[in-house]
Structures are given as structure tokens and as C-alpha cells.
Scaffold this motif. Sequence first.
Motif, PDB file in Angstrom:
ATOM      1  N   THR A  15     -12.531   8.169   0.696  1.00 36.12           N
ATOM      2  CA  THR A  15     -13.857   8.149   1.304  1.00 36.12           C
ATOM      3  C   THR A  15     -14.868   7.442   0.411  1.00 36.12           C
ATOM      4  N   CYS A  16     -15.923   6.909   1.029  1.00 38.86           N
ATOM      5  CA  CYS A  16     -16.977   6.185   0.322  1.00 38.86           C
ATOM      6  C   CYS A  16     -18.337   6.599   0.883  1.00 38.86           C
ATOM      7  N   ASN A  69      -2.676   7.343  -7.203  1.00 35.12           N
ATOM      8  CA  ASN A  69      -2.737   8.361  -6.155  1.00 35.12           C
ATOM      9  C   ASN A  69      -1.411   9.110  -6.131  1.00 35.12           C
ATOM     10  N   ASP A  70      -1.160   9.889  -5.099  1.00 33.17           N
ATOM     11  CA  ASP A  70       0.057  10.707  -5.055  1.00 33.17           C
ATOM     12  C   ASP A  70       1.332   9.871  -5.061  1.00 33.17           C
ATOM     13  N   ASP A  71       1.218   8.589  -4.697  1.00 29.35           N
ATOM     14  CA  ASP A  71       2.387   7.706  -4.680  1.00 29.35           C
ATOM     15  C   ASP A  71       2.604   6.988  -6.006  1.00 29.35           C
ATOM     16  N   GLY A  72       1.703   7.195  -6.970  1.00 28.24           N
ATOM     17  CA  GLY A  72       1.855   6.557  -8.281  1.00 28.24           C
ATOM     18  C   GLY A  72       0.753   5.558  -8.569  1.00 28.24           C
ATOM     19  N   LEU A  73       1.031   4.625  -9.492  1.00 25.20           N
ATOM     20  CA  LEU A  73       0.050   3.618  -9.882  1.00 25.20           C
ATOM     21  C   LEU A  73      -0.087   2.552  -8.799  1.00 25.20           C
ATOM     22  N   ILE A  74      -1.272   1.921  -8.772  1.00 28.64           N
ATOM     23  CA  ILE A  74      -1.617   0.975  -7.715  1.00 28.64           C
ATOM     24  C   ILE A  74      -1.940  -0.380  -8.331  1.00 28.64           C
ATOM     25  N   ASP A  75      -1.440  -1.456  -7.701  1.00 26.59           N
ATOM     26  CA  ASP A  75      -1.828  -2.804  -8.117  1.00 26.59           C
ATOM     27  C   ASP A  75      -2.668  -3.514  -7.068  1.00 26.59           C
ATOM     28  N   ASN A  76      -2.811  -2.928  -5.886  1.00 31.70           N
ATOM     29  CA  ASN A  76      -3.502  -3.669  -4.836  1.00 31.70           C
ATOM     30  C   ASN A  76      -5.021  -3.616  -5.003  1.00 31.70           C
ATOM     31  N   VAL A  77      -5.665  -4.568  -4.341  1.00 33.98           N
ATOM     32  CA  VAL A  77      -7.117  -4.742  -4.393  1.00 33.98           C
ATOM     33  C   VAL A  77      -7.620  -4.859  -2.955  1.00 33.98           C
ATOM     34  N   GLU A  78      -8.711  -4.192  -2.675  1.00 34.27           N
ATOM     35  CA  GLU A  78      -9.321  -4.341  -1.363  1.00 34.27           C
ATOM     36  C   GLU A  78     -10.794  -4.669  -1.520  1.00 34.27           C
ATOM     37  N   VAL A  79     -11.332  -5.366  -0.535  1.00 32.23           N
ATOM     38  CA  VAL A  79     -12.705  -5.863  -0.600  1.00 32.23           C
ATOM     39  C   VAL A  79     -13.494  -5.307   0.577  1.00 32.23           C
ATOM     40  N   TYR A  80     -14.744  -4.903   0.293  1.00 34.66           N
ATOM     41  CA  TYR A  80     -15.615  -4.319   1.302  1.00 34.66           C
ATOM     42  C   TYR A  80     -16.667  -5.331   1.730  1.00 34.66           C
ATOM     43  N   ASP A  81     -16.764  -5.543   3.039  1.00 37.73           N
ATOM     44  CA  ASP A  81     -17.786  -6.398   3.635  1.00 37.73           C
ATOM     45  C   ASP A  81     -18.884  -5.506   4.203  1.00 37.73           C
ATOM     46  N   GLU A 108     -22.424   8.123   4.499  1.00 38.15           N
ATOM     47  CA  GLU A 108     -21.009   7.776   4.442  1.00 38.15           C
ATOM     48  C   GLU A 108     -20.780   6.408   5.080  1.00 38.15           C
ATOM     49  N   ILE A 109     -19.905   5.615   4.463  1.00 38.45           N
ATOM     50  CA  ILE A 109     -19.517   4.316   5.000  1.00 38.45           C
ATOM     51  C   ILE A 109     -18.006   4.332   5.228  1.00 38.45           C
ATOM     52  N   ALA A 110     -17.458   3.207   5.658  1.00 40.23           N
ATOM     53  CA  ALA A 110     -16.031   3.137   5.951  1.00 40.23           C
ATOM     54  C   ALA A 110     -15.190   3.531   4.741  1.00 40.23           C
ATOM     55  N   SER A 111     -14.140   4.274   4.996  1.00 43.65           N
ATOM     56  CA  SER A 111     -13.218   4.674   3.933  1.00 43.65           C
ATOM     57  C   SER A 111     -12.350   3.495   3.510  1.00 43.65           C
ATOM     58  N   MET A 112     -11.928   3.499   2.253  1.00 44.58           N
ATOM     59  CA  MET A 112     -11.003   2.488   1.770  1.00 44.58           C
ATOM     60  C   MET A 112      -9.661   2.613   2.489  1.00 44.58           C
ATOM     61  N   ILE A 113      -8.879   1.573   2.444  1.00 48.10           N
ATOM     62  CA  ILE A 113      -7.540   1.603   3.027  1.00 48.10           C
ATOM     63  C   ILE A 113      -6.627   2.512   2.212  1.00 48.10           C
ATOM     64  N   ASN A 114      -6.774   2.457   0.883  1.00 48.48           N
ATOM     65  CA  ASN A 114      -5.929   3.230  -0.024  1.00 48.48           C
ATOM     66  C   ASN A 114      -6.701   4.392  -0.651  1.00 48.48           C
ATOM     67  N   TYR A 115      -5.993   5.471  -0.911  1.00 47.94           N
ATOM     68  CA  TYR A 115      -6.525   6.573  -1.692  1.00 47.94           C
ATOM     69  C   TYR A 115      -6.450   6.163  -3.165  1.00 47.94           C
ATOM     70  N   ARG A 116      -7.532   6.403  -3.927  1.00 46.90           N
ATOM     71  CA  ARG A 116      -7.568   5.935  -5.311  1.00 46.90           C
ATOM     72  C   ARG A 116      -8.332   6.896  -6.213  1.00 46.90           C
ATOM     73  N   SER A 117      -7.820   7.065  -7.423  1.00 54.43           N
ATOM     74  CA  SER A 117      -8.525   7.741  -8.505  1.00 54.43           C
ATOM     75  C   SER A 117      -8.302   6.920  -9.772  1.00 54.43           C
ATOM     76  N   SER A 118      -9.184   7.033 -10.755  1.00 57.27           N
ATOM     77  CA  SER A 118      -9.080   6.272 -12.015  1.00 57.27           C
ATOM     78  C   SER A 118      -8.959   4.780 -11.750  1.00 57.27           C
ATOM     79  N   PHE A 119      -9.815   4.268 -10.866  1.00 52.47           N
ATOM     80  CA  PHE A 119      -9.797   2.855 -10.508  1.00 52.47           C
ATOM     81  C   PHE A 119     -11.153   2.237 -10.821  1.00 52.47           C
ATOM     82  N   LYS A 120     -11.323   0.959 -10.457  1.00 52.84           N
ATOM     83  CA  LYS A 120     -12.593   0.287 -10.685  1.00 52.84           C
ATOM     84  C   LYS A 120     -13.184  -0.209  -9.373  1.00 52.84           C
ATOM     85  N   LEU A 121     -14.495   0.006  -9.234  1.00 53.06           N
ATOM     86  CA  LEU A 121     -15.273  -0.511  -8.111  1.00 53.06           C
ATOM     87  C   LEU A 121     -16.255  -1.522  -8.687  1.00 53.06           C
ATOM     88  N   VAL A 122     -16.139  -2.790  -8.253  1.00 54.92           N
ATOM     89  CA  VAL A 122     -16.875  -3.881  -8.888  1.00 54.92           C
ATOM     90  C   VAL A 122     -17.572  -4.729  -7.831  1.00 54.92           C
TER      91      VAL A 122
END
Length: 247
Positions: free
Chosen positions: A174-175, A214-226, A187-201
Motif C-alpha cells: 500500500t501507498c 517480502n515473504d518470497d525472498g529478496l527482490i530485484d524488480n523495479v516499478e515506476v509510479y505515474d 491513499e494512492i494506488a498500491s504497488m504491484i509488489n509487496y516490499r520492505s527494506s527497499f528504496k523509493l526514489v
Amino acid sequence: MKTGREWFGLVLLDMKLYSISGYGDDGILDSCETYEPIANTWKPCASMNIMRTAADAAVINNTIYVCGGFSDNPSNTCEYYTPNTTPDKWLSIQPMLTERVGLGLVAHDGYLYAIGGYNMNNGLLKSMERYDTLTKQWIPMKNMTNNRYFLGSESFRGRLYVCGGSGDSSAQNTCETYDPITNQWTEIASMINYRSSFKLVAFNDSLYAMGGTNDDGLIDNVEVYDYKTNKWQLTKPMPAKLYGFGV
């Protein structure tokens, strides 16, 4: 960097990167180092007064501020450092009203905003407080909608944005955004992925959510908010899966 770190502060000031505190091979750190792009080298800078990890850092008026984190216990202490001045050392400011580990620290319009985190007395936090660099005082501000720990936070287009982080059970997607003029969270649109200990830039008039865990492990993907369409979409992933890193 000369010292491996996770859960550290990373800021850009005068075209130099400053890597501050965190957790390394020898435990919790108080050290600081700076990267000079012309020389392509890292050099040590003044060490902090307190060892801390899972703090956060921000810059206002050529001064670096670091708040919160964990040493022996969750901390509400804050320090600041102005490079190329005398004395060449970190100095303390008024402590925050609340101890915060895994907080977001955002510089916006001349103020510092300390957002979310965790402490032993209150657990996960949805509270926010603001530091005025002129009056040198912290005051409580309006709470977020959700508790957030190891969240992503950023100043973007006149507002504060927070996303993800660990919630009451696990990583969340959530965001929400805070308008300092109306003193309201939305509240705005939620991210596609669940994330903790990440960077928002913020970059090129968009917000980027990068890496994390997240519960599935470490993440390498990046998503962009318009912000115009209020939608997230995936973009090119990072070359490695990272969490507790700096951008």
C-alpha cells in the motif's frame, strides 16, 4: 565503499555521496565515508557520536541529518554534519519525540519529517513528526493510515509519499501521500509488489520503487509510479536482488 554496510544512510550533497552508519561485518557502525566522483574513490569522513543501524538520513541546506535507528535499543537521537566546516564533527540536535527504528526521514520545504518505524513500547508505528531547523523543535503531525516499518519514503511534487514496509503481519504494497498544506494523508494506488527494506526514489518526474524483500525472498524488480494516471508499472529490473541498500 571501503566498508560493507546494510541498513545505512546514503545522501547526495555537493555532487558527493555520503554513506553513513549501518550494519557491517563488525556489527553496528558509527563510521561515515564519502565518494568523490572526479577521483573515483571513497574517503573516510567524521564518525558519528552514536553507532546506529536502520536509521535514515536527509539533507537540508548543505547539512546532513541522521535520526533514529538501533544501537543498544531503538533510538530517538539525531545528529547533523556539515562538511567542510569547523569543527569537522557530528553534532546533536533535539531528540525526536518517539524512538524509531526502520523509519523514513524526508527533507521537504525546509523541514525534516520522521515517519513510521518501530519501537519496543509502541510496536509498529504510523505516527509522524516534523523538525523545524529554525526553532529546533519537533512537533507531532498527522498519523499515516497504516503502520509502516522499513518503509519507502520520498518528497515528490510538493507532497510526501510513503509506500510498503512491514505492516502488522508482513511486507505490504500500500501507498499513501501527505499534503503539508491540508495536513491530510490520502491513499494512492498500491504497488504491484509487496516490499520492505527497499528504496523509493523520485527521478524524471516519476517515483521508482526498487528492490527490497517480502515473504518470497529478496527482490530485484523495479516499478515506476505515474502520478498522472495513478498507476504503477514494472520497468527494467536491477542487476542484483538487494535489500537494506542505498540509492
